[in-house]
Write an enzyme that holds these catalytic residues in place. Structure first.
Site, PDB file in Angstrom:
ATOM      1  N   CYS A  79     -11.993   6.013   2.816  1.00 60.49           N
ATOM      2  CA  CYS A  79     -11.937   7.189   1.653  1.00 60.49           C
ATOM      3  C   CYS A  79     -13.283   7.418   1.099  1.00 60.49           C
ATOM      4  O   CYS A  79     -13.449   8.520   1.012  1.00 60.49           O
ATOM      5  CB  CYS A  79     -11.289   6.331   0.593  1.00 60.49           C
ATOM      6  SG  CYS A  79     -10.970   7.140  -0.986  1.00 60.49           S
ATOM      7  N   GLU A 131       2.756   7.932 -11.731  1.00 60.51           N
ATOM      8  CA  GLU A 131       1.705   7.483 -11.082  1.00 60.51           C
ATOM      9  C   GLU A 131       0.872   6.447 -11.706  1.00 60.51           C
ATOM     10  O   GLU A 131       0.240   5.741 -10.991  1.00 60.51           O
ATOM     11  CB  GLU A 131       1.026   8.771 -10.539  1.00 60.51           C
ATOM     12  CG  GLU A 131       0.247   9.467 -11.610  1.00 60.51           C
ATOM     13  CD  GLU A 131      -0.469  10.625 -11.031  1.00 60.51           C
ATOM     14  OE1 GLU A 131      -1.035  10.730  -9.938  1.00 60.51           O
ATOM     15  OE2 GLU A 131      -0.639  12.010 -11.879  1.00 60.51           O
ATOM     16  N   LYS A 138       2.959  12.206 -14.194  1.00 62.47           N
ATOM     17  CA  LYS A 138       1.917  11.339 -14.964  1.00 62.47           C
ATOM     18  C   LYS A 138       2.347   9.985 -15.116  1.00 62.47           C
ATOM     19  O   LYS A 138       1.736   9.067 -14.881  1.00 62.47           O
ATOM     20  CB  LYS A 138       1.406  11.945 -16.155  1.00 62.47           C
ATOM     21  CG  LYS A 138       0.415  13.201 -16.239  1.00 62.47           C
ATOM     22  CD  LYS A 138      -1.164  12.740 -15.724  1.00 62.47           C
ATOM     23  CE  LYS A 138      -1.180  12.930 -14.283  1.00 62.47           C
ATOM     24  NZ  LYS A 138      -1.137  14.256 -13.904  1.00 62.47           N
ATOM     25  N   GLU A 175       5.334  17.867 -14.792  1.00 60.64           N
ATOM     26  CA  GLU A 175       3.957  17.070 -14.743  1.00 60.64           C
ATOM     27  C   GLU A 175       3.927  16.017 -15.610  1.00 60.64           C
ATOM     28  O   GLU A 175       3.488  14.904 -15.402  1.00 60.64           O
ATOM     29  CB  GLU A 175       2.911  18.069 -15.139  1.00 60.64           C
ATOM     30  CG  GLU A 175       1.727  17.497 -15.558  1.00 60.64           C
ATOM     31  CD  GLU A 175       0.933  16.873 -14.362  1.00 60.64           C
ATOM     32  OE1 GLU A 175       1.409  17.158 -13.203  1.00 60.64           O
ATOM     33  OE2 GLU A 175      -0.087  16.502 -14.798  1.00 60.64           O
ATOM     34  N   TRP A 178      -9.612   2.934   2.546  1.00 56.66           N
ATOM     35  CA  TRP A 178      -8.234   2.899   1.765  1.00 56.66           C
ATOM     36  C   TRP A 178      -7.259   3.119   3.141  1.00 56.66           C
ATOM     37  O   TRP A 178      -7.364   3.947   3.848  1.00 56.66           O
ATOM     38  CB  TRP A 178      -7.993   4.396   0.971  1.00 56.66           C
ATOM     39  CG  TRP A 178      -6.544   4.561   0.309  1.00 56.66           C
ATOM     40  CD1 TRP A 178      -6.345   3.740  -0.833  1.00 56.66           C
ATOM     41  CD2 TRP A 178      -5.667   5.513   0.545  1.00 56.66           C
ATOM     42  NE1 TRP A 178      -5.230   4.107  -1.307  1.00 56.66           N
ATOM     43  CE2 TRP A 178      -4.738   5.379  -0.445  1.00 56.66           C
ATOM     44  CE3 TRP A 178      -5.587   6.542   1.451  1.00 56.66           C
ATOM     45  CZ2 TRP A 178      -3.612   5.930  -0.479  1.00 56.66           C
ATOM     46  CZ3 TRP A 178      -4.277   7.271   1.144  1.00 56.66           C
ATOM     47  CH2 TRP A 178      -3.464   7.047   0.383  1.00 56.66           C
ATOM     48  N   ASN A 199     -14.095   8.696   7.643  1.00 52.80           N
ATOM     49  CA  ASN A 199     -12.775   9.299   6.801  1.00 52.80           C
ATOM     50  C   ASN A 199     -12.113  10.141   7.521  1.00 52.80           C
ATOM     51  O   ASN A 199     -12.709  10.778   8.353  1.00 52.80           O
ATOM     52  CB  ASN A 199     -13.436   9.829   5.659  1.00 52.80           C
ATOM     53  CG  ASN A 199     -14.010   9.098   4.429  1.00 52.80           C
ATOM     54  OD1 ASN A 199     -13.742   8.031   4.585  1.00 52.80           O
ATOM     55  ND2 ASN A 199     -14.376   9.728   3.483  1.00 52.80           N
ATOM     56  N   GLY A 200     -10.982   9.896   7.618  1.00 55.38           N
ATOM     57  CA  GLY A 200      -9.982  10.874   8.347  1.00 55.38           C
ATOM     58  C   GLY A 200      -8.974  10.030   9.166  1.00 55.38           C
ATOM     59  O   GLY A 200      -8.732   8.916   9.009  1.00 55.38           O
ATOM     60  N   LYS A 215      -7.962   9.663  -4.951  1.00 55.37           N
ATOM     61  CA  LYS A 215      -8.303  10.774  -5.863  1.00 55.37           C
ATOM     62  C   LYS A 215      -8.176  12.078  -5.062  1.00 55.37           C
ATOM     63  O   LYS A 215      -7.558  13.071  -5.629  1.00 55.37           O
ATOM     64  CB  LYS A 215      -9.702  10.623  -6.276  1.00 55.37           C
ATOM     65  CG  LYS A 215     -10.188  11.765  -7.274  1.00 55.37           C
ATOM     66  CD  LYS A 215      -9.182  11.867  -8.550  1.00 55.37           C
ATOM     67  CE  LYS A 215      -9.418  13.263  -9.364  1.00 55.37           C
ATOM     68  NZ  LYS A 215      -8.171  13.521 -10.217  1.00 55.37           N
ATOM     69  N   HIS A 259      25.125  19.472 -13.415  1.00 58.84           N
ATOM     70  CA  HIS A 259      25.283  19.692 -12.297  1.00 58.84           C
ATOM     71  C   HIS A 259      25.183  18.361 -11.786  1.00 58.84           C
ATOM     72  O   HIS A 259      25.255  18.336 -10.348  1.00 58.84           O
ATOM     73  CB  HIS A 259      24.751  20.981 -11.719  1.00 58.84           C
ATOM     74  CG  HIS A 259      25.129  22.189 -12.222  1.00 58.84           C
ATOM     75  ND1 HIS A 259      26.414  22.522 -12.244  1.00 58.84           N
ATOM     76  CD2 HIS A 259      24.292  22.971 -13.335  1.00 58.84           C
ATOM     77  CE1 HIS A 259      26.647  23.840 -12.989  1.00 58.84           C
ATOM     78  NE2 HIS A 259      25.339  24.086 -13.434  1.00 58.84           N
ATOM     79  N   ARG A 312     -12.399   6.668  -6.499  1.00 58.79           N
ATOM     80  CA  ARG A 312     -11.248   7.555  -5.547  1.00 58.79           C
ATOM     81  C   ARG A 312     -10.151   6.729  -5.006  1.00 58.79           C
ATOM     82  O   ARG A 312      -9.295   7.161  -4.220  1.00 58.79           O
ATOM     83  CB  ARG A 312     -12.134   8.142  -4.309  1.00 58.79           C
ATOM     84  CG  ARG A 312     -13.100   8.879  -4.807  1.00 58.79           C
ATOM     85  CD  ARG A 312     -14.134   9.163  -3.453  1.00 58.79           C
ATOM     86  NE  ARG A 312     -13.162  10.292  -2.725  1.00 58.79           N
ATOM     87  CZ  ARG A 312     -13.229  11.714  -2.753  1.00 58.79           C
ATOM     88  NH1 ARG A 312     -14.058  12.163  -3.780  1.00 58.79           N
ATOM     89  NH2 ARG A 312     -12.707  12.274  -1.933  1.00 58.79           N
TER      90      ARG A 312
HETATM   91  C1  F6R Z   1      -1.808  13.799  -9.832  1.00 52.09           C
HETATM   92  C2  F6R Z   1      -2.910  14.194  -8.923  1.00 52.09           C
HETATM   93  C3  F6R Z   1      -2.483  14.757  -7.571  1.00 52.09           C
HETATM   94  C4  F6R Z   1      -3.339  15.732  -7.159  1.00 52.09           C
HETATM   95  C5  F6R Z   1      -3.099  16.090  -5.922  1.00 52.09           C
HETATM   96  C6  F6R Z   1      -4.034  17.676  -5.325  1.00 52.09           C
HETATM   97  O1  F6R Z   1      -2.178  13.355 -11.080  1.00 52.09           O
HETATM   98  O2  F6R Z   1      -4.028  13.998  -9.237  1.00 52.09           O
HETATM   99  O3  F6R Z   1      -0.976  14.832  -7.456  1.00 52.09           O
HETATM  100  O4  F6R Z   1      -3.241  16.756  -8.324  1.00 52.09           O
HETATM  101  O5  F6R Z   1      -3.318  15.251  -4.879  1.00 52.09           O
HETATM  102  O6  F6R Z   1      -5.338  17.311  -5.552  1.00 52.09           O
HETATM  103  P1  F6R Z   1      -6.407  18.570  -5.561  1.00 52.09           P
HETATM  104  O7  F6R Z   1      -6.018  19.124  -7.051  1.00 52.09           O
HETATM  105  O8  F6R Z   1      -7.499  17.811  -5.622  1.00 52.09           O
HETATM  106  O9  F6R Z   1      -6.136  19.340  -4.489  1.00 52.09           O
END
Ligand code: F6R
Length: 605
Positions: free
Chosen positions: A2, A489, A486, A482, A73, A99-100, A600, A505, A27
């Site tokens: 990561c 997660e 939140k 959303e 990660w 990374n990758g 992240k 439905h 991250r």
């Molecule tokens: C949720 C969250 C993720 C990001 C998603 C996209 O709280 O943080 O769902 O929104 O991984 O990330 P970005 O915006 O960096 O492309």
């Protein structure tokens, strides 16, 4: 993946690498490691666990003036000391952090094993160190060795490589996973994220996909994969180390929720034109004629970015009267989308590095699509790939769960919708109404933040439910999605979002006293319909927490937020749900800033 950090210069590399790794902790990761070059040999330490565990495992005599570090990660192979990076070649001459994902790792591993190479770990990344280890004996250039090794690799990578025989040199390369160089005074850095470098320098250079760089204490050179040197202009990052501090808050998440009056004000700054009641968005790089020519808007993003895109689509349809919809970028890129010249595409990303979103943008560009970016991180890959866009200016978002970037994205969409609307049919009076509404947002967010104690009590009351339903209608539906995102997660409480109109439905079958519902009920033309839905839930003995602009006897509990214009209300209604999720997670003693299994920025497929 990561996190990657690399250092070459006169100072003690290990302490700089450990500091950089600490800055990347946000991250999400499960193990950490580093390697330094000293007297033509490699010293390595790797641990499953935190960067603090790694620091404790690094002996005092671990000197070296060049080195690489990594937070892992797990993707291939469980978290363990052996699977942690850096990985070495079997002669322990070369060390690599990666990374990758290497897609043809199994095939490469079989080939190398057939040639007598012994692997230590289960990772896909070790094929890189073993390949470079073989190549480095065939050439006197580390860059050439890395370049040759990468020729046989299929997949995505951001890598940093050191060679015990070349103490003052590090080679980094990028393909789909970010690498940024940091330019110091007689010292050089590289990392996967500016957070790791920002204490030392704000002068940075981003690598493009397919590029390699050789960094030495006195400078850097960048190359294409076929060894042509490229010219790069450094730019100055406008974030500083202070932006990455927790500001005395217990968690970054709470800090970022609390910052929203300022971050929203920053997204708006200089962008509202009071004379013509339009938004100034110079970064769009489009004149009025071009702006008028689009007949559809298609928005793509992942996770919360996608939900903010749904909010954006609603704003664009309402204010500009252009058909608009949002789709997960991860789905869009795989379904061979029809790309039309009269559609404006908008890609959303806080990090600007989410691989699925980046790949979708690249697919669109290949097919000639016009793509704007709504991005927080200046100079990031998505910002560079798009034809223009809107920067959020929300400052770095450190906590894994997105909060301030979500609201700033919604505000950026309100500006875009106003802009598109005013070059079409939105009247000056409506334009003024929206401009005034946008200006009221920061103060109204402050007011919502004063409800924190009450929201904390409600979160405690509902946190031990086995699950929660979130419902909203039309403008309220992205808010509900959303809110559920939140909660799930960061608290791990199962949460499902439904359009309120769809409840009968199917999901109404789930309603019972054990499954409370959070209902988003704005004071708009759909109020009566929403109140009817509350009645349906109540008739099935479901408990209700209502978030809206008034109280109602149909609900067990209510959170009342200040009212703005109907189009902008969803932005404000989101904020109590962030606080609710945060306090539920705290009540359940979760690792709020680093929720399990999440990273992240998701720079892999
Ligand atoms: C949720 C969250 C993720 C990001 C998603 C996209 O709280 O943080 O769902 O929104 O991984 O990330 P970005 O915006 O960096 O492309």
């Amino acid at each position: 993946m990561c996190g990657i950090v690399a250092y070459v210069g006169p100072k003690d590399a290990a302490s700089i690498l450990l500091e950089g790794l600490q800055r990347l902790e946000y991250r999400g990761y499960d193990s950490a490691g580093l390697a330094v070059v000293n007297a033509k040999s490699l010293k390595t330490r790797k641990v499953k666990g935190r960067v603090a565990d790694l620091a404790a495992a690094v002996p005092a005599k671990f000197k070296g003036t060049s080195g690489i570090g990594h937070t892992r990660w797990a993707t291939h192979g469980a978290p363990s000391d052996v699977n942690a990076h850096p990985h070495l070649d079997q002669e322990q001459r070369v060390a690599v952090v990666h990374n990758g994902i290497i897609e043809n790792a199994d095939e490469l591993r079989r080939r190398l094993e057939g040639e007598g190479v012994k692997f230590e770990s289960e990772t896909d990344s070790e094929v890189l160190s073993q390949l470079v280890g073989r190549m480095v004996k065939e050439t006197d250039s580390l860059r050439e060795a890395v370049s040759r090794a990468l020729k046989s690799v299929v997949g995505t990578y951001g890598i940093a490589v050191i060679d015990a025989q070349r103490p003052g040199e590090i080679v980094v390369a990028r393909n789909g996973s970010p690498i940024v160089l940091g330019l110091g005074e007689k010292e050089m850095f590289a990392a996967s994220d500016v957070a790791a470098l920002i204490r030392y320098t704000r002068q940075v250079v981003h690598l493009e996909d397919g590029e390699l760089a050789v960094i030495k204490a006195d400078g850097f050179n960048t190359f294409t994969s076929d060894a042509r040197e490229t010219a790069k202009e450094p730019f100055t990052v406008d974030w500083d180390a202070g932006h990455y501090d927790n500001g005395g808050y217990e968690h970054y998440l709470l800090k970022e929720i609390s910052e929203q009056p300022d971050t929203v004000a920053r997204t708006l700054r200089g962008r509202i034109d009071d004379r013509f009641h339009i938004a100034h968005l110079g970064g769009l790089n489009m004149d009025a004629r071009e702006t008028r020519s689009f007949r559809r808007v298609k928005i793509i993003g992942c996770g919360s970015a996608y939900y903010s895109g749904q909010m954006g689509a609603q704003l664009i349809e309402e204010l500009a009267r252009i058909p608009a919809d949002a789709e997960p970028a991860s789905e869009f890129r795989y379904r061979s989308p029809v790309v039309e010249p009269d559609t404006l595409y908008v890609a959303i990303s806080q990090s600007g590095e989410t691989y699925d979103t980046l790949a979708a943008v690249q697919e669109l560009k290949r097919k000639g699509g016009r793509v704007l970016g709504i991005v927080n991180t200046v100079g990031s890959a998505i910002a560079r790939e798009t034809d223009g866009g809107i920067y959020l200016h929300a400052g770095p978002e450190v906590s894994v769960a997105s909060t301030k970037a979500f609201t700033s994205t919604a505000v950026a969409f309100a500006l875009l919708a106003l802009h598109l609307g005013r070059v079409r049919d939105l009247s000056p009076a409506d334009g003024r109404r929206i401009c005034e509404g946008l200006r009221r947002l920061p103060e109204q967010i402050k007011e919502i933040l004063t409800l924190e104690d009450r929201i904390r009590d409600l979160a405690k009351k509902y946190a031990d439910s086995p699950g929660m339903m979130f419902v909203g209608r039309v403008r309220g539906y992205p808010v509900a999605r959303e809110g559920a995102q939140k909660l799930k997660e960061i608290s791990y409480v199962h949460a499902e979002a439904y359009p309120a109109s769809e409840l009968k439905h199917g999901p109404l079958a789930l309603i019972s006293p054990e499954l409370p519902t959070v209902a988003i009920v704005p004071d708009d033309e759909l109020l009566d319909k929403n109140l009817t839905t509350l009645g349906e839930i109540r008739a099935r003995h479901g408990r209700i927490l209502m978030v809206g602009h008034r109280t109602s006897e149909a609900a067990d509990d209510c959170i009342v937020v200040p009212k703005n214009e109907v189009e902008l209300d969803p932005i404000l209604l989101t904020i109590p749900l962030q606080l609710f999720a945060y306090h539920a997670a705290v009540a359940l003693e979760r690792d709020v800033d680093r929720p399990r299994n999440l990273a992240k920025s998701v720079t892999v497929e």
